[in-house]
Scaffold this active site. Structure first.
Site, PDB file in Angstrom:
ATOM      1  N   ARG A  45       0.803   1.498   5.306  1.00 13.10           N
ATOM      2  CA  ARG A  45       0.406   2.891   5.489  1.00 13.10           C
ATOM      3  C   ARG A  45      -1.017   3.003   6.067  1.00 13.10           C
ATOM      4  NH1 ARG A  45       2.547   7.100   2.471  1.00 13.10           N
ATOM      5  NH2 ARG A  45       3.695   5.532   1.283  1.00 13.10           N
ATOM      6  N   THR A  46      -1.948   2.321   5.433  1.00 14.28           N
ATOM      7  CA  THR A  46      -3.356   2.407   5.861  1.00 14.28           C
ATOM      8  C   THR A  46      -3.562   1.747   7.219  1.00 14.28           C
ATOM      9  OG1 THR A  46      -4.028   2.374   3.550  1.00 14.28           O
ATOM     10  CG2 THR A  46      -5.726   1.898   5.161  1.00 14.28           C
ATOM     11  N   LYS A  75      -5.385 -18.797   6.907  1.00 11.80           N
ATOM     12  CA  LYS A  75      -5.033 -19.451   5.640  1.00 11.80           C
ATOM     13  C   LYS A  75      -6.070 -20.488   5.264  1.00 11.80           C
ATOM     14  CE  LYS A  75      -0.093 -19.485   4.984  1.00 11.80           C
ATOM     15  NZ  LYS A  75       1.097 -20.253   5.271  1.00 11.80           N
ATOM     16  N   ARG A  84      -9.065  -4.843   4.937  1.00  9.53           N
ATOM     17  CA  ARG A  84      -8.627  -4.632   3.569  1.00  9.53           C
ATOM     18  C   ARG A  84      -8.537  -6.005   2.929  1.00  9.53           C
ATOM     19  NH1 ARG A  84      -5.594  -0.265   1.540  1.00  9.53           N
ATOM     20  NH2 ARG A  84      -4.773  -0.653  -0.541  1.00  9.53           N
ATOM     21  N   HIS A 114     -12.494   2.715  -1.159  1.00 12.17           N
ATOM     22  CA  HIS A 114     -11.577   2.984  -0.060  1.00 12.17           C
ATOM     23  C   HIS A 114     -12.065   4.280   0.578  1.00 12.17           C
ATOM     24  CE1 HIS A 114      -8.128   3.087   2.387  1.00 12.17           C
ATOM     25  NE2 HIS A 114      -7.192   3.382   1.521  1.00 12.17           N
TER      26      HIS A 114
END
Ligand code: ZN
Lengths: 301, 151
Positions: free
Chosen positions: A51-52, A80, A101, A129
């Site tokens: 969504r973000t 990684k 994020r 946020h």
């Protein structure tokens, strides 16, 4: 350079918050531009949040910019095992700004310190946020015509809910009155109660939703998550008490609007959706304009 | 006479007294005395009327900078710091927490980035009517002074 980063809502003063809200209104009137033409924005999602991410990426694309990045560090072989430091330094060679994020709290602040390009925090664990907070403010302003002197009821998880904490901090400039509605185990933390006291923000605390929303201008609902409860029986009880049903809106003020950061679990019954007081879907839409405003501000375009 | 035996006189240097016995070695490591070449006398579990069992550290030929000794306030706020010159106390240094604490403390938040990557910690000291707390510069968590973990 990195001082143009947006990590925490407290990085912006009242004037800067109002500047963003003004700019967002401009973008809403005219969202498609080419001010980011030739710019590359990285979206680094070390934990997934579709969504973000889509909201930020759409904001960039509608301003004529390009997007690089990854949507989940777990499947991105390039990062990684790489330190955050190395990833940020590598990406800042390619991008003009970084939206990130991260599952760990403080990751965005650290990134902002080492990055030569601005960082926009799209969520660092349970901490901050800021684009969510700014879109909450924009939604309040749009629906009430003002941010000043509003009665705001905040319900649900007030202990862990970061959107609530940031909302309290950001609204503190605008003389709100709060009513905090939460079950005992999810009561507002001491830290924010003290914050209200120190900033002369009047507030009450209660444990029942019921009639306590009838004098509200804004009802801000948050998710009540099962994993916060030791006792599942208690969770089931709380879940029922904190479900907003359409019938409960009968005696509320005509200007009341219901906000929710989404996704919801069960705290708003589907029959509320068709009520004109339900605003959470438009609220999410407002995120696009707010993110256009934030990206434009950090890049000074 | 007995007192003389317990705490041999220091000509020049720093005496840190009234350290709670269980905090003595934390102070030793915090000031990096384990790798310090100066003559150091450490006494612990000495009788103290004030705090039960106490520790004392004497470092010869070294005067610590104030921001060094102020770190002691984090773990032994009631310790007494005396600067000695020619066997005389020339400075009784009051302890006060610095405004910023770098590296020596560890963030209590298990989900803080500083606990997962090689990042030196940084706390702002917040003093208000409710007491003194540390605020992690990264995760923004507030930590009560008595709950601070020393690295
Ligand atoms: Zn921390």
């Amino acid at each position: 350079m990195s001082n143009r980063s947006l990590v925490s809502i407290s990085d912006y003063n009242k004037e800067e918050i109002l500047e963003i809200l003004d700019a967002a209104a401009d973008f809403e009137a005219n969202p498609n531009r080419s001010t980011l033409k030739g710019k590359v924005i990285a979206t680094l999602f070390f934990e997934p949040s579709t969504r973000t991410r889509l909201s930020f990426e759409t904001a960039v694309l509608r301003l004529g910019g390009s997007v690089i990045g990854f949507s989940d560090a777990a499947t991105s072989s390039s990062v990684k095992g790489e330190t955050l430091n190395d990833t940020i330094r590598m990406v800042s060679c390619y991008a003009d700004a970084i939206v990130m994020r991260h599952p760990f709290e403080g990751a965005a602040r650290y990134a902002a310190e080492i990055s030569p390009v601005p960082i926009i925090n799209a969520g660092d664990g349970a901490n901050q946020h800021p684009s969510q907070t700014l879109l909450d403010l924009y939604s309040i302003l749009k629906t009430q015509g003002t941010l000043e002197n509003l009665k705001i009821c905040v319900a649900g998880d007030l202990k862990y809910g970061r959107t609530v904490h940031s909302l309290i901090m950001a609204m503190s400039y605008f003389h709100p009155t709060f009513r905090f509605i939460a079950p005992e185990e999810l009561k507002l933390n001491e830290e924010y109660r003290i914050f209200c006291l120190m900033n002369n923000i009047p507030f009450e605390e209660t444990t029942e939703l019921n009639d306590n929303i009838n004098d509200a201008d804004i009802l801000y609902m948050t998710r009540v998550q099962r994993e916060r409860f030791q006792d599942l029986m208690e969770y089931e009880r709380v879940k029922n008490v904190y479900t907003l049903k359409n019938s409960m809106l009968e005696n509320t003020k005509p200007n009341l609007r219901i906000l929710h950061p989404l996704p919801r679990v069960s705290e708003i019954a589907p029959d509320v959706d068709k009520n004109e007081k339900a605003y959470y879907f438009q609220q999410a839409q407002n995120g696009l304009y707010i993110r256009q405003a934030i990206i434009s501000k950090v890049l000074s375009v | 006479m007995e007192k003389e035996l317990k705490v041999a006189a220091l000509r020049n240097g720093t005496v840190i007294d009234h350290i709670p016995a269980d905090k003595l070695y934390q102070v030793v490591f915090m000031l990096h005395l384990d790798t310090c070449d100066n003559q150091i006398t450490i006494g612990n579990n000495l009788e103290s009327a004030k705090i039960g069992k106490k520790g004392i550290i004497k470092i010869a030929g070294k005067v610590f900078a104030e921001d060094e000794t102020n770190k002691i306030a984090l773990i032994a706020p009631n310790a007494k710091i005396n600067i000695i010159k020619d066997y005389q106390v020339i400075e009784k240094r009051p302890l006060s927490l610095p405004d910023e604490i770098h590296e020596i403390a560890q963030c209590n938040n298990p989900n803080c980035i500083t606990n997962h990557q090689n990042i030196s910690t940084f706390f702002n000291v917040i003093k208000d009517e409710t007491g003194t707390m540390l605020k992690c510069h990264y995760c923004e968590r507030l930590i009560k002074l008595e709950e601070v973990k020393i690295k």
